[in-house]
Design an enzyme around this catalytic site. Sequence first.
Site, mmCIF file in Angstrom:
data_model
loop_
_atom_site.group_PDB
_atom_site.id
_atom_site.type_symbol
_atom_site.label_atom_id
_atom_site.label_comp_id
_atom_site.label_asym_id
_atom_site.label_seq_id
_atom_site.Cartn_x
_atom_site.Cartn_y
_atom_site.Cartn_z
ATOM 1 N N SER A 37 0.829 -1.211 0.000
ATOM 2 C CA SER A 37 0.000 0.000 0.000
ATOM 3 C C SER A 37 0.864 1.263 0.000
ATOM 4 O O SER A 37 0.456 2.298 -0.534
ATOM 5 C CB SER A 37 -0.950 0.019 1.204
ATOM 6 O OG SER A 37 -0.254 -0.237 2.412
ATOM 7 N N HIS A 93 -6.220 -5.406 13.376
ATOM 8 C CA HIS A 93 -7.652 -5.464 13.095
ATOM 9 C C HIS A 93 -8.467 -5.992 14.264
ATOM 10 O O HIS A 93 -9.672 -6.193 14.149
ATOM 11 C CB HIS A 93 -7.915 -6.304 11.850
ATOM 12 C CG HIS A 93 -7.486 -5.628 10.578
ATOM 13 N ND1 HIS A 93 -6.858 -4.403 10.563
ATOM 14 C CD2 HIS A 93 -7.599 -5.990 9.274
ATOM 15 C CE1 HIS A 93 -6.613 -4.063 9.311
ATOM 16 N NE2 HIS A 93 -7.041 -5.001 8.505
ATOM 17 N N ARG A 150 -8.277 1.908 19.141
ATOM 18 C CA ARG A 150 -7.215 2.782 19.650
ATOM 19 C C ARG A 150 -6.603 3.595 18.514
ATOM 20 O O ARG A 150 -6.337 4.790 18.653
ATOM 21 C CB ARG A 150 -6.154 1.905 20.314
ATOM 22 C CG ARG A 150 -5.262 2.606 21.275
ATOM 23 C CD ARG A 150 -4.209 1.640 21.745
ATOM 24 N NE ARG A 150 -3.530 1.040 20.595
ATOM 25 C CZ ARG A 150 -2.928 -0.149 20.606
ATOM 26 N NH1 ARG A 150 -2.933 -0.873 21.696
ATOM 27 N NH2 ARG A 150 -2.320 -0.602 19.535
HETATM 28 N N1 SAH Z 1 -1.064 -2.251 4.119
HETATM 29 C C1 SAH Z 1 -0.400 -3.542 4.003
HETATM 30 C C2 SAH Z 1 -0.985 -4.631 4.895
HETATM 31 C C3 SAH Z 1 -0.898 -4.334 6.366
HETATM 32 S S1 SAH Z 1 -1.072 -5.791 7.351
HETATM 33 C C4 SAH Z 1 -0.385 -3.977 2.531
HETATM 34 O O1 SAH Z 1 -0.702 -3.176 1.649
HETATM 35 O O2 SAH Z 1 -0.035 -5.121 2.269
HETATM 36 C C5 SAH Z 1 -1.134 -5.085 8.956
HETATM 37 C C6 SAH Z 1 0.194 -4.568 9.456
HETATM 38 O O3 SAH Z 1 -0.086 -3.842 10.654
HETATM 39 C C7 SAH Z 1 1.221 -5.647 9.849
HETATM 40 O O4 SAH Z 1 2.407 -5.465 9.115
HETATM 41 C C8 SAH Z 1 1.467 -5.421 11.341
HETATM 42 O O5 SAH Z 1 2.820 -5.570 11.742
HETATM 43 C C9 SAH Z 1 1.000 -3.992 11.547
HETATM 44 N N2 SAH Z 1 0.519 -3.707 12.900
HETATM 45 C C10 SAH Z 1 -0.476 -4.360 13.568
HETATM 46 N N3 SAH Z 1 -0.673 -3.822 14.767
HETATM 47 C C11 SAH Z 1 0.225 -2.805 14.888
HETATM 48 C C12 SAH Z 1 0.521 -1.871 15.938
HETATM 49 N N4 SAH Z 1 -0.157 -1.896 17.085
HETATM 50 N N5 SAH Z 1 1.504 -0.977 15.739
HETATM 51 C C13 SAH Z 1 2.187 -0.961 14.567
HETATM 52 N N6 SAH Z 1 1.948 -1.814 13.548
HETATM 53 C C14 SAH Z 1 0.980 -2.729 13.702
HETATM 54 MG MG MG Z 2 -5.825 -4.561 4.951
#
Ligand code: SAH
Ligand code: MG
Length: 209
Positions: A48, A140, A147
């Site tokens: 992304s 998610h 938060r």
């Molecule tokens: N946007 C990405 C997919 C994201 S997947 C794409 O285009 O493929 C979700 C990501 O959120 C993961 O890499 C995970 O490490 C991160 N993530 C989840 N919880 C988080 C948090 N509390 N702080 C920072 N990063 C987080």
């Molecule tokens: Mg996603």
Amino acid sequence: MDPSLKQAAEAARGFMPPDEGLALYEAALGVPVGGAPMLEIGSYCGKSAVYLGAAAVERDVVLFALDHHRGSEENQPGWEWHEPDLVDPAIGRLDTLPLFRRTIHDAGLEDRVVALVGESLVVGRHWNIGLSLLFIDGGHGSEPAHRDFELWTPHVRVDGLLVIHDVFPDPADGGRPPFEIYCRALDSGQFVEEGAVGSLRVLRRTSAP
Ligand code: SAH
Ligand code: MG
């Protein structure tokens, strides 16, 4: 979208279908809020970030790409979206930062896309830069999603965009928290919906928090 960046985005590993990625790019391109940066929560391997980064080049702004790079719950061993080759064998934990850096390097976006490596909660507590676009695609689960909504959406400038991924109105299609924060944004009366492609929702801030 620049053809070589489009190709780089489609080739990158991650969780962003091409049509939703293009919608993300187009939303980012159309933000009317001057030189304010964009920020995404949840970068994984940079997919992304390439779509948003392509718009950042054209708008001459910066994208902050925030992730602790240890994966979400569903990326951990034994879960549906685990990719074993992304585990750092020395510590036995997921590490998507090397691939993220490679993706951004190969796309030629290193001067536009700035990695923020850390927990969203920790960085968010210190953040005070207004954003032209906020893309929420991090944890998610209920706690992390709500938060992220509470901590980060106040930084979206009036006329700026809030984009949320994995919004599924029908529970049969996926988890509830991204849909819940999408509803919270609309219920606040501060955002209006501008567009939807797949599970991507584009909202515009119409009034200050
Ligand atoms: N946007 C990405 C997919 C994201 S997947 C794409 O285009 O493929 C979700 C990501 O959120 C993961 O890499 C995970 O490490 C991160 N993530 C989840 N919880 C988080 C948090 N509390 N702080 C920072 N990063 C987080
Ligand atoms: Mg996603």
